[in-house]
Motif scaffolding. Structure first.
Motif, PDB file in Angstrom:
ATOM      1  N   GLU A   1       0.476   5.741   1.280  1.00 59.51           N
ATOM      2  CA  GLU A   1       0.326   4.842   2.214  1.00 59.51           C
ATOM      3  C   GLU A   1       1.499   3.593   1.936  1.00 59.51           C
ATOM      4  OE1 GLU A   1      -3.914   4.021   0.748  1.00 59.51           O
ATOM      5  OE2 GLU A   1      -3.109   2.296  -0.638  1.00 59.51           O
TER       6      GLU A   1
ATOM      7  N   THR B   1      -1.921   4.286   6.420  1.00 61.16           N
ATOM      8  CA  THR B   1      -2.736   5.186   5.520  1.00 61.16           C
ATOM      9  C   THR B   1      -3.096   6.484   6.575  1.00 61.16           C
ATOM     10  OG1 THR B   1      -4.260   5.742   4.092  1.00 61.16           O
ATOM     11  CG2 THR B   1      -5.009   4.415   5.455  1.00 61.16           C
TER      12      THR B   1
ATOM     13  N   TYR C   1      -9.693   7.683   2.153  1.00 53.51           N
ATOM     14  CA  TYR C   1     -10.763   6.701   2.344  1.00 53.51           C
ATOM     15  C   TYR C   1     -12.001   7.380   3.218  1.00 53.51           C
ATOM     16  CZ  TYR C   1      -7.270   3.535   0.720  1.00 53.51           C
ATOM     17  OH  TYR C   1      -6.400   2.819   0.186  1.00 53.51           O
TER      18      TYR C   1
ATOM     19  N   ARG D   1     -15.041   2.459   3.496  1.00 53.55           N
ATOM     20  CA  ARG D   1     -14.248   2.424   2.463  1.00 53.55           C
ATOM     21  C   ARG D   1     -12.950   1.906   2.750  1.00 53.55           C
ATOM     22  NH1 ARG D   1     -13.859   7.718  -0.797  1.00 53.55           N
ATOM     23  NH2 ARG D   1     -12.601   6.270  -2.104  1.00 53.55           N
ATOM     24  N   LEU D   2     -12.161   2.076   3.893  1.00 57.08           N
ATOM     25  CA  LEU D   2     -11.079   1.546   4.479  1.00 57.08           C
ATOM     26  C   LEU D   2     -10.978  -0.097   4.547  1.00 57.08           C
ATOM     27  CD1 LEU D   2      -7.926   1.800   5.275  1.00 57.08           C
ATOM     28  CD2 LEU D   2      -8.611   2.404   7.611  1.00 57.08           C
TER      29      LEU D   2
ATOM     30  N   GLU E   1     -11.088  -1.778   1.225  1.00 57.51           N
ATOM     31  CA  GLU E   1      -9.819  -1.712   0.784  1.00 57.51           C
ATOM     32  C   GLU E   1      -8.990  -2.678   1.208  1.00 57.51           C
ATOM     33  OE1 GLU E   1      -6.771  -0.531  -1.993  1.00 57.51           O
ATOM     34  OE2 GLU E   1      -8.785   0.203  -2.012  1.00 57.51           O
TER      35      GLU E   1
ATOM     36  N   GLU F   1      -9.994  -6.238   0.018  1.00 54.88           N
ATOM     37  CA  GLU F   1      -9.564  -6.212  -1.123  1.00 54.88           C
ATOM     38  C   GLU F   1      -8.268  -6.689  -1.600  1.00 54.88           C
ATOM     39  OE1 GLU F   1      -9.199  -3.521  -5.076  1.00 54.88           O
ATOM     40  OE2 GLU F   1     -11.488  -3.590  -4.305  1.00 54.88           O
ATOM     41  N   ARG F   2      -7.439  -6.141  -0.656  1.00 57.16           N
ATOM     42  CA  ARG F   2      -5.944  -6.366  -0.506  1.00 57.16           C
ATOM     43  C   ARG F   2      -5.492  -7.492   0.358  1.00 57.16           C
ATOM     44  NH1 ARG F   2      -2.511  -0.737  -0.086  1.00 57.16           N
ATOM     45  NH2 ARG F   2      -4.156   0.717  -1.473  1.00 57.16           N
TER      46      ARG F   2
END
Length: 164
Positions: A68, A81, A86, A94-95, A98, A101-102
């Motif tokens: 990714e 990605t 994910y 889930r993606l 993520e 979180e980023r």
């Protein structure tokens, strides 16, 4: 700025070549995986100065592409990605987690061969579909164009290839 977004060409590259020719000029090509060894060929089709970002798909067995990539376009942090890590075939939760979180504003994925565009908690999540083996109703090859306007705001257009 104009960005061509594609995925899942699976070495059947004639549709991608057609889309590249029909949409030139553009500033960047993003390929979200499963090019299956066509990386150099695709790169050779781009105009000089056109940026290319490609990530590893689940069928890119002998590739040295990154799993990714995070890029920045204007004020946007973008995650590229293929999506299989994910479990995007089961949903984008889930993606999305993520991306949150980023601190990602746009998450782009492929893998499902179905176009997708939704905004979840302020995060744009998109899939351009497949150029070679579309799975959505009507089964027309698809891709997206992202354009940043003069204010730096991103606009997305989903496009379908007509049968020749």
């Amino acid at each position: 700025m104009k960005v061509l977004i594609v995925s899942d060409t699976h070495r059947r590259d004639e549709n991608l070549l057609r889309v590249i020719q029909e949409n030139k000029p553009f500033d960047m090509l993003i390929h979200l995986g499963d090019s299956e060894g066509s990386e150099k060929k695709i790169e050779s089709w781009l105009d000089e100065g056109c940026e290319l970002h490609m990530v590893l798909g689940n069928n890119d067995f002998f590739s040295d592409l990154e799993r990714e990539e995070e890029i920045k376009l204007g004020s946007y942090r973008i995650l590229l990605t293929h999506g299989h890590y994910y479990n995007v075939s089961l949903g984008v939760e889930r993606l999305e987690a993520e991306a949150m979180e980023r601190n990602i504003q746009i998450a782009m994925f492929g893998h499902t061969h179905r176009p997708f565009y939704e905004v979840h908690n302020g995060i744009i999540i998109l899939n351009p579909g497949s150029m070679s083996y579309p799975r959505q109703e009507g089964r027309r090859p698809s891709y997206m164009i992202m354009e940043l306007d003069e204010q730096g705001e991103a606009h997305f257009t989903l496009n379908f290839l007509d049968k020749e």
